[in-house]
Design an enzyme around this catalytic site. Structure first.
Site, mmCIF file in Angstrom:
data_model
loop_
_atom_site.group_PDB
_atom_site.id
_atom_site.type_symbol
_atom_site.label_atom_id
_atom_site.label_comp_id
_atom_site.label_asym_id
_atom_site.label_seq_id
_atom_site.Cartn_x
_atom_site.Cartn_y
_atom_site.Cartn_z
ATOM 1 N N ASP A 1 0.876 -1.164 0.000
ATOM 2 C CA ASP A 1 0.000 0.000 0.000
ATOM 3 C C ASP A 1 0.925 1.228 0.000
ATOM 4 O O ASP A 1 2.125 1.103 0.306
ATOM 5 C CB ASP A 1 -0.853 -0.060 1.275
ATOM 6 C CG ASP A 1 -1.667 1.189 1.475
ATOM 7 O OD1 ASP A 1 -2.336 1.624 0.528
ATOM 8 O OD2 ASP A 1 -1.628 1.752 2.589
ATOM 9 N N LEU A 2 0.402 2.379 -0.346
ATOM 10 C CA LEU A 2 1.247 3.585 -0.390
ATOM 11 C C LEU A 2 1.111 4.437 0.879
ATOM 12 O O LEU A 2 2.053 4.539 1.676
ATOM 13 C CB LEU A 2 0.864 4.439 -1.617
ATOM 14 C CG LEU A 2 1.588 5.774 -1.733
ATOM 15 C CD1 LEU A 2 3.055 5.583 -2.078
ATOM 16 C CD2 LEU A 2 0.912 6.671 -2.776
ATOM 17 N N ASP A 3 -0.085 5.030 1.039
ATOM 18 C CA ASP A 3 -0.291 5.993 2.122
ATOM 19 C C ASP A 3 -0.235 5.311 3.482
ATOM 20 O O ASP A 3 -1.035 4.426 3.762
ATOM 21 C CB ASP A 3 -1.666 6.675 1.971
ATOM 22 C CG ASP A 3 -1.770 7.481 0.687
ATOM 23 O OD1 ASP A 3 -0.828 8.213 0.375
ATOM 24 O OD2 ASP A 3 -2.808 7.381 0.002
ATOM 25 N N THR B 1 1.948 9.908 4.280
ATOM 26 C CA THR B 1 0.920 10.805 3.740
ATOM 27 C C THR B 1 -0.416 10.661 4.464
ATOM 28 O O THR B 1 -1.287 11.515 4.295
ATOM 29 C CB THR B 1 0.669 10.490 2.248
ATOM 30 O OG1 THR B 1 0.721 9.085 2.107
ATOM 31 C CG2 THR B 1 1.684 11.159 1.359
ATOM 32 N N LYS C 1 -9.050 5.369 6.157
ATOM 33 C CA LYS C 1 -7.785 4.845 5.629
ATOM 34 C C LYS C 1 -8.054 3.735 4.624
ATOM 35 O O LYS C 1 -8.822 2.814 4.895
ATOM 36 C CB LYS C 1 -6.905 4.310 6.761
ATOM 37 C CG LYS C 1 -6.240 5.422 7.556
ATOM 38 C CD LYS C 1 -5.224 4.821 8.520
ATOM 39 C CE LYS C 1 -4.561 5.908 9.341
ATOM 40 N NZ LYS C 1 -3.722 5.332 10.389
ATOM 41 N N SER D 1 -2.603 0.642 -4.372
ATOM 42 C CA SER D 1 -3.091 1.791 -3.606
ATOM 43 C C SER D 1 -4.440 2.276 -4.115
ATOM 44 O O SER D 1 -4.726 2.186 -5.311
ATOM 45 C CB SER D 1 -2.070 2.936 -3.726
ATOM 46 O OG SER D 1 -2.618 4.142 -3.249
ATOM 47 N N ALA D 2 -5.232 2.838 -3.194
ATOM 48 C CA ALA D 2 -6.519 3.423 -3.585
ATOM 49 C C ALA D 2 -6.352 4.841 -4.118
ATOM 50 O O ALA D 2 -7.289 5.426 -4.652
ATOM 51 C CB ALA D 2 -7.437 3.454 -2.368
ATOM 52 N N LYS E 1 -11.021 -0.898 -2.069
ATOM 53 C CA LYS E 1 -10.830 -1.738 -0.884
ATOM 54 C C LYS E 1 -12.003 -1.443 0.059
ATOM 55 O O LYS E 1 -12.426 -0.300 0.133
ATOM 56 C CB LYS E 1 -9.518 -1.346 -0.170
ATOM 57 C CG LYS E 1 -8.259 -1.513 -1.011
ATOM 58 C CD LYS E 1 -7.049 -0.900 -0.271
ATOM 59 C CE LYS E 1 -5.838 -0.817 -1.176
ATOM 60 N NZ LYS E 1 -4.693 -0.145 -0.556
ATOM 61 N N GLU F 1 0.007 -3.385 4.533
ATOM 62 C CA GLU F 1 -1.121 -2.451 4.618
ATOM 63 C C GLU F 1 -1.241 -1.796 5.995
ATOM 64 O O GLU F 1 -0.962 -2.446 6.998
ATOM 65 C CB GLU F 1 -2.420 -3.250 4.423
ATOM 66 C CG GLU F 1 -3.068 -3.109 3.091
ATOM 67 C CD GLU F 1 -3.659 -1.735 2.811
ATOM 68 O OE1 GLU F 1 -3.752 -0.910 3.736
ATOM 69 O OE2 GLU F 1 -4.009 -1.484 1.656
ATOM 70 N N ASP F 2 -1.703 -0.558 6.031
ATOM 71 C CA ASP F 2 -1.935 0.090 7.336
ATOM 72 C C ASP F 2 -3.426 0.289 7.617
ATOM 73 O O ASP F 2 -3.774 0.857 8.658
ATOM 74 C CB ASP F 2 -1.236 1.456 7.400
ATOM 75 C CG ASP F 2 -1.906 2.479 6.512
ATOM 76 O OD1 ASP F 2 -2.318 2.119 5.393
ATOM 77 O OD2 ASP F 2 -2.032 3.644 6.932
HETATM 78 C C1 BG6 Z 1 -5.677 5.729 0.270
HETATM 79 C C2 BG6 Z 1 -5.735 6.476 1.577
HETATM 80 O O1 BG6 Z 1 -4.381 5.236 0.082
HETATM 81 O O2 BG6 Z 1 -6.023 6.571 -0.815
HETATM 82 C C3 BG6 Z 1 -7.116 7.106 1.746
HETATM 83 O O3 BG6 Z 1 -5.490 5.589 2.653
HETATM 84 C C4 BG6 Z 1 -7.434 7.976 0.545
HETATM 85 O O4 BG6 Z 1 -7.120 7.858 2.934
HETATM 86 C C5 BG6 Z 1 -7.330 7.147 -0.732
HETATM 87 O O5 BG6 Z 1 -8.733 8.514 0.654
HETATM 88 C C6 BG6 Z 1 -7.599 7.968 -1.989
HETATM 89 O O6 BG6 Z 1 -6.542 8.869 -2.164
HETATM 90 P P1 BG6 Z 1 -6.534 10.073 -3.184
HETATM 91 O O7 BG6 Z 1 -5.089 10.524 -3.174
HETATM 92 O O8 BG6 Z 1 -6.954 9.550 -4.520
HETATM 93 O O9 BG6 Z 1 -7.478 11.093 -2.660
HETATM 94 MG MG MG Z 2 -2.728 3.122 3.603
#
Ligand code: BG6
Ligand code: MG
Length: 217
Positions: free
Chosen positions: A9-11, A17, A45, A114-115, A145, A169-170
């Site tokens: 996962d990224l964030d 972030t 998240k 990542s989402a 997700k 993943e977090d």
């Molecule tokens: C996920 C985050 O990685 O991305 C969420 O954990 C976030 O908090 C989602 O809403 C969407 O991100 P973005 O950058 O497209 O707004």
């Molecule tokens: Mg995350």
């Protein structure tokens, strides 16, 4: 040994972030007249931007029309991007660069799952984008997700079966997605929040090369 692969996962896993997403949502909540706590933020998240707004509005018991929602989504993202613009490699979470370079030099494939629709931008800014064998982000999926789609596409792009993948993943939603995909889930964070994970580490500094090697055994 079966060929293993990793999906990150990224964030909140690769880069810090998650705090910027939280700050941007909190500012929006306050503008709408309600408070938004760190505990409530756990629900956002890992979930998509649009779903995050819906959860936030539910928390504040605020009802808005679609046009206003679209406007708020743009505002939130602009605010988030202002934080991202100031970000540098310092904000890559502890141990992550080491692990990515270790996997790379041992030809163990890894992908991003990542989402976020900002994922590529962030990876470019951190100069990490070229390390990944595949990238699947919020622009590539139709269901967010906890649906497993993002991780299943990542496995397909890596050319491995889901059972061979270890997902880092977090987020609760991310752990559920990994489990539903039939993958091994490794949670990073509070073990009471991430109780559905196969394994949990408190933070990424515990994600050592030794730990990674053991996971692959
Ligand atoms: C996920 C985050 O990685 O991305 C969420 O954990 C976030 O908090 C989602 O809403 C969407 O991100 P973005 O950058 O497209 O707004
Ligand atoms: Mg995350």
């Amino acid at each position: 040994m079966e060929r293993k692969a990793f999906i990150f996962d990224l964030d909140g896993v690769i880069v810090d972030t998650a705090k910027y997403h939280y700050l941007a949502w909190k500012e929006l909540a306050e503008k709408l007249g309600f408070d938004f706590t760190v505990e409530q933020n756990e629900l956002l998240k890992g979930v998509s931007r649009i779903r995050s707004l819906e959860i936030l509005l539910d928390i504040g018991k605020v009802h808005l029309d679609e046009d206003t929602k679209t406007k708020l989504l743009t505002e939130k993202n602009e605010q988030y991007l202002k934080y991202i613009a100031k970000m540098d490699q310092e904000e890559i979470l502890p141990g992550i660069k080491n692990v990515l370079h270790y996997l790379k030099s041992n030809q163990i494939p890894f992908a991003l799952g990542s989402a976020s629709k900002n994922a590529r931008l962030i990876l470019e800014r951190l100069d990490l984008i070229n390390l990944f064998d595949a990238i699947v982000d919020g622009n590539d999926v139709s269901i967010a997700k906890p649906d497993p789609e993002v991780f299943l596409i990542a496995a397909q792009k890596l050319g491995v079966i889901p059972e061979a993948c270890i997902v880092v993943e977090d987020a609760q939603a991310g752990i559920q997605a990994a489990n539903r995909a039939g993958m091994t889930s490794l949670g990073i964070g509070d073990k009471t929040v991430l109780k559905e994970s196969n394994f949990v580490l408190h933070d990424t500094s515990e994600l050592t090369i030794d730990y990674i090697s053991q996971l692959m055994d």
